[in-house]
Design a protein around this motif. Structure first.
Motif, PDB file in Angstrom:
ATOM      1  N   SER A   1       2.966   8.903   1.610  1.00 54.84           N
ATOM      2  CA  SER A   1       3.959   8.906   0.543  1.00 54.84           C
ATOM      3  C   SER A   1       5.066   9.903   0.850  1.00 54.84           C
ATOM      4  O   SER A   1       4.904  10.825   1.661  1.00 54.84           O
ATOM      5  CB  SER A   1       3.313   9.262  -0.785  1.00 54.84           C
ATOM      6  OG  SER A   1       2.949  10.642  -0.806  1.00 54.84           O
TER       7      SER A   1
ATOM      8  N   GLY B   1       0.972   4.336   4.601  1.00 57.19           N
ATOM      9  CA  GLY B   1       0.103   4.991   3.636  1.00 57.19           C
ATOM     10  C   GLY B   1       0.490   6.422   3.354  1.00 57.19           C
ATOM     11  O   GLY B   1      -0.174   7.109   2.581  1.00 57.19           O
TER      12      GLY B   1
ATOM     13  N   GLU C   1       3.959  13.510  -0.156  1.00 56.72           N
ATOM     14  CA  GLU C   1       3.117  14.141   0.866  1.00 56.72           C
ATOM     15  C   GLU C   1       3.962  14.628   2.035  1.00 56.72           C
ATOM     16  O   GLU C   1       3.771  15.744   2.551  1.00 56.72           O
ATOM     17  CB  GLU C   1       2.082  13.148   1.379  1.00 56.72           C
ATOM     18  CG  GLU C   1       1.022  12.760   0.369  1.00 56.72           C
ATOM     19  CD  GLU C   1       0.175  11.604   0.868  1.00 56.72           C
ATOM     20  OE1 GLU C   1      -1.035  11.827   1.067  1.00 56.72           O
ATOM     21  OE2 GLU C   1       0.710  10.496   1.067  1.00 56.72           O
TER      22      GLU C   1
ATOM     23  N   ASP D   1       2.980   1.606  -3.264  1.00 54.95           N
ATOM     24  CA  ASP D   1       2.143   2.076  -4.366  1.00 54.95           C
ATOM     25  C   ASP D   1       1.757   3.539  -4.181  1.00 54.95           C
ATOM     26  O   ASP D   1       1.613   4.275  -5.165  1.00 54.95           O
ATOM     27  CB  ASP D   1       0.875   1.227  -4.467  1.00 54.95           C
ATOM     28  CG  ASP D   1       1.161  -0.209  -4.892  1.00 54.95           C
ATOM     29  OD1 ASP D   1       2.262  -0.464  -5.419  1.00 54.95           O
ATOM     30  OD2 ASP D   1       0.283  -1.070  -4.694  1.00 54.95           O
ATOM     31  N   ARG D   2       1.592   3.959  -2.930  1.00 53.36           N
ATOM     32  CA  ARG D   2       1.234   5.353  -2.657  1.00 53.36           C
ATOM     33  C   ARG D   2       2.320   6.312  -3.130  1.00 53.36           C
ATOM     34  O   ARG D   2       2.029   7.438  -3.559  1.00 53.36           O
ATOM     35  CB  ARG D   2       0.971   5.531  -1.160  1.00 53.36           C
ATOM     36  CG  ARG D   2       0.517   6.912  -0.760  1.00 53.36           C
ATOM     37  CD  ARG D   2      -0.860   7.230  -1.288  1.00 53.36           C
ATOM     38  NE  ARG D   2      -1.193   8.635  -1.017  1.00 53.36           N
ATOM     39  CZ  ARG D   2      -1.915   9.397  -1.807  1.00 53.36           C
ATOM     40  NH1 ARG D   2      -2.426   8.901  -2.924  1.00 53.36           N
ATOM     41  NH2 ARG D   2      -2.166  10.638  -1.483  1.00 53.36           N
ATOM     42  N   ASN D   3       3.597   5.888  -3.060  1.00 53.80           N
ATOM     43  CA  ASN D   3       4.675   6.734  -3.577  1.00 53.80           C
ATOM     44  C   ASN D   3       4.454   7.060  -5.052  1.00 53.80           C
ATOM     45  O   ASN D   3       4.577   8.219  -5.478  1.00 53.80           O
ATOM     46  CB  ASN D   3       6.028   6.036  -3.408  1.00 53.80           C
ATOM     47  CG  ASN D   3       6.569   6.125  -1.994  1.00 53.80           C
ATOM     48  OD1 ASN D   3       6.167   6.966  -1.199  1.00 53.80           O
ATOM     49  ND2 ASN D   3       7.498   5.238  -1.662  1.00 53.80           N
TER      50      ASN D   3
ATOM     51  N   PHE E   1       0.813  -1.209   0.000  1.00 56.83           N
ATOM     52  CA  PHE E   1       0.000   0.000   0.000  1.00 56.83           C
ATOM     53  C   PHE E   1       0.852   1.266   0.000  1.00 56.83           C
ATOM     54  O   PHE E   1       0.628   2.186  -0.789  1.00 56.83           O
ATOM     55  CB  PHE E   1      -0.953  -0.001   1.205  1.00 56.83           C
ATOM     56  CG  PHE E   1      -1.809   1.225   1.311  1.00 56.83           C
ATOM     57  CD1 PHE E   1      -2.734   1.530   0.321  1.00 56.83           C
ATOM     58  CD2 PHE E   1      -1.700   2.072   2.400  1.00 56.83           C
ATOM     59  CE1 PHE E   1      -3.536   2.663   0.418  1.00 56.83           C
ATOM     60  CE2 PHE E   1      -2.503   3.203   2.504  1.00 56.83           C
ATOM     61  CZ  PHE E   1      -3.419   3.498   1.507  1.00 56.83           C
ATOM     62  N   THR E   2       1.859   1.335   0.879  1.00 50.91           N
ATOM     63  CA  THR E   2       2.701   2.534   0.950  1.00 50.91           C
ATOM     64  C   THR E   2       3.610   2.648  -0.263  1.00 50.91           C
ATOM     65  O   THR E   2       3.820   3.743  -0.795  1.00 50.91           O
ATOM     66  CB  THR E   2       3.524   2.529   2.251  1.00 50.91           C
ATOM     67  OG1 THR E   2       2.629   2.524   3.358  1.00 50.91           O
ATOM     68  CG2 THR E   2       4.416   3.752   2.338  1.00 50.91           C
TER      69      THR E   2
ATOM     70  N   GLU F   1       1.564   6.733  -6.771  1.00 53.03           N
ATOM     71  CA  GLU F   1       0.281   7.413  -6.962  1.00 53.03           C
ATOM     72  C   GLU F   1       0.375   8.899  -6.623  1.00 53.03           C
ATOM     73  O   GLU F   1      -0.209   9.743  -7.319  1.00 53.03           O
ATOM     74  CB  GLU F   1      -0.794   6.746  -6.101  1.00 53.03           C
ATOM     75  CG  GLU F   1      -1.151   5.339  -6.561  1.00 53.03           C
ATOM     76  CD  GLU F   1      -1.918   4.554  -5.507  1.00 53.03           C
ATOM     77  OE1 GLU F   1      -2.174   5.125  -4.417  1.00 53.03           O
ATOM     78  OE2 GLU F   1      -2.238   3.377  -5.765  1.00 53.03           O
ATOM     79  N   SER F   2       1.106   9.229  -5.572  1.00 54.99           N
ATOM     80  CA  SER F   2       1.242  10.632  -5.179  1.00 54.99           C
ATOM     81  C   SER F   2       2.004  11.429  -6.225  1.00 54.99           C
ATOM     82  O   SER F   2       1.617  12.554  -6.568  1.00 54.99           O
ATOM     83  CB  SER F   2       1.948  10.739  -3.823  1.00 54.99           C
ATOM     84  OG  SER F   2       1.113  10.292  -2.791  1.00 54.99           O
TER      85      SER F   2
ATOM     86  N   ASN G   1       3.837   0.122   6.639  1.00 56.99           N
ATOM     87  CA  ASN G   1       2.720   0.384   5.728  1.00 56.99           C
ATOM     88  C   ASN G   1       1.874   1.550   6.246  1.00 56.99           C
ATOM     89  O   ASN G   1       0.699   1.392   6.593  1.00 56.99           O
ATOM     90  CB  ASN G   1       1.867  -0.886   5.589  1.00 56.99           C
ATOM     91  CG  ASN G   1       1.319  -1.050   4.187  1.00 56.99           C
ATOM     92  OD1 ASN G   1       1.711  -0.348   3.259  1.00 56.99           O
ATOM     93  ND2 ASN G   1       0.403  -1.977   4.021  1.00 56.99           N
TER      94      ASN G   1
END
Length: 358
Positions: free
Chosen positions: A260, A258, A263, A47-49, A44-45, A51-52, A256
């Motif tokens: 990024s 979440g 952020e 992928d958040r990198n 999750f984290t 996505e952000s 994890n």
């Protein structure tokens, strides 16, 4: 002006970072690839990198003067480098190439940038330095021993003429990475080693922020704190006189949360008023990603997994290719987007998602 990246298709294996990853995934052992690619728990984290970075928009500017005389150089303490991309520290590199960190270092030297290696690596710092006498090195210490051991690692960094010491603070214990563990692959069992294992990782759990003050009192080298992801810890980094802050979530591999890196950097930059080096890494696969991190406040941008893809596919030449590709993409994006010099990288050139302000 940076030369546009060129490759001879009959002798080189990849021309983009995504192609390097695709080829690596096809050629690596499944376990090795999953070890490298996985993030904490279900990614999750990690992928958040990505996505952000994708959620941030860049505002281009036209007809900027001096586009034929661009300057993106910056000083990494005493070392001047022409482009802001550096190597993040990564462990267990000899599972991807026989000579691991030694070969990686040769590629980084050819790319003319900063190489970060760590006490979680495979080849001893002395071996890396002996094979690469002119390379600009950073030594990353995991706090996996007592103060005497840490002091010895500081001494080794000084004797090997490192530019700085990095303290990795976000990896106290091995995380649960589902795709890695489900493969039943243990990276520690593969590849050559000349670097002795740290004596007692459990001691990491006994230290608090006072260890930063102690380390700074025992070295003349700049000290960078890596793994900072919260405003609270950024303030403590300033309180304990860190010479640099490395905003990183370990590629999403350790916790994890979440949150990024983009952020976190957006908020941390607002806190850091005094002059110190800010580094960011996580999710960088394109030249435009580098622009985004610089506009968010980073002085330097670290890359990890892409460099391993290059190492695996073509040794030192593959490592240099990765940096050449990213530098070329960065340069062409800067020209087309109207980024000519360092002062052009600012928040007012970005459209930031509202979620960053939460």
């Amino acid at each position: 002006m940076y030369k546009i990246f060129k490759q001879k298709m009959n002798s080189m294996q990849f021309v983009t970072i995504r192609e390097a990853e695709k080829l690596s995934k096809a050629k690596m052992k499944k376990g090795a690839y999953n070890w490298l690619a996985s993030g904490a728990e279900d990614n999750f984290t990690k992928d958040r990198n990505y996505e952000s970075l994708n959620s941030i928009k860049i505002i281009p500017r036209l007809l900027k003067q001096r586009r034929n005389k661009t300057n993106y150089s910056n000083n990494f303490f005493k070392k001047k480098i022409n482009y802001p991309i550096i190597l993040s520290p990564m462990g267990h590199q000899s599972q991807f190439h026989k000579y691991g960190e030694i070969e990686m270092a040769k590629g980084i030297f050819e790319a003319d940038t900063i190489a970060s290696f760590s006490t979680q690596g495979r080849y001893d710092l002395y071996d890396v330095r002996k094979a690469n006498p002119e390379l600009s090195l950073v030594w990353t210490i995991f706090l996996f021993g007592n103060k005497e051991w840490i002091k010895n690692e500081i001494k080794r960094a000084e004797e090997n003429k490192c530019e700085a010491i990095v303290l990795c603070l976000d990896a106290s214990v091995r995380s649960h990475r589902y795709s890695d563990r489900e493969t039943r692959y243990d990276a520690r069992k593969f590849g050559k080693r000349t670097l002795k294992l740290p004596p007692d990782p459990s001691l990491d759990l006994t230290f608090d922020w006072k260890i930063v003050k102690w380390i700074k009192s025992n070295t003349r080298l700049p000290v960078i704190l890596k793994g900072v992801i919260s405003e609270h810890d950024a303030k403590l980094s300033l309180k304990y006189n860190a010479d640099g802050i490395w905003v990183s979530n370990h590629g999403g591999r350790m916790f994890n949360s979440g949150i990024s890196v983009a952020e976190a950097l957006f908020k941390i930059k607002k806190i850091v008023k005094k002059k110190l080096i800010l580094i960011a890494d996580g999710g960088v696969t394109r030249g435009s990603d580098i622009i985004k991190y610089l506009c968010l406040g980073a002085d330097f941008v670290g890359i990890g997994r892409p460099a391993i893809f290059g190492l695996f596919l073509n040794g030192k030449h593959g490592v240099k290719d990765v940096f050449d590709i990213l530098n070329s993409e960065f340069h062409s994006n800067c020209i087309n987007g109207g980024f000519v010099e360092k002062k052009d990288f600012s928040l007012n050139r970005l459209i930031i998602p509202k979620i960053f302000n939460n």
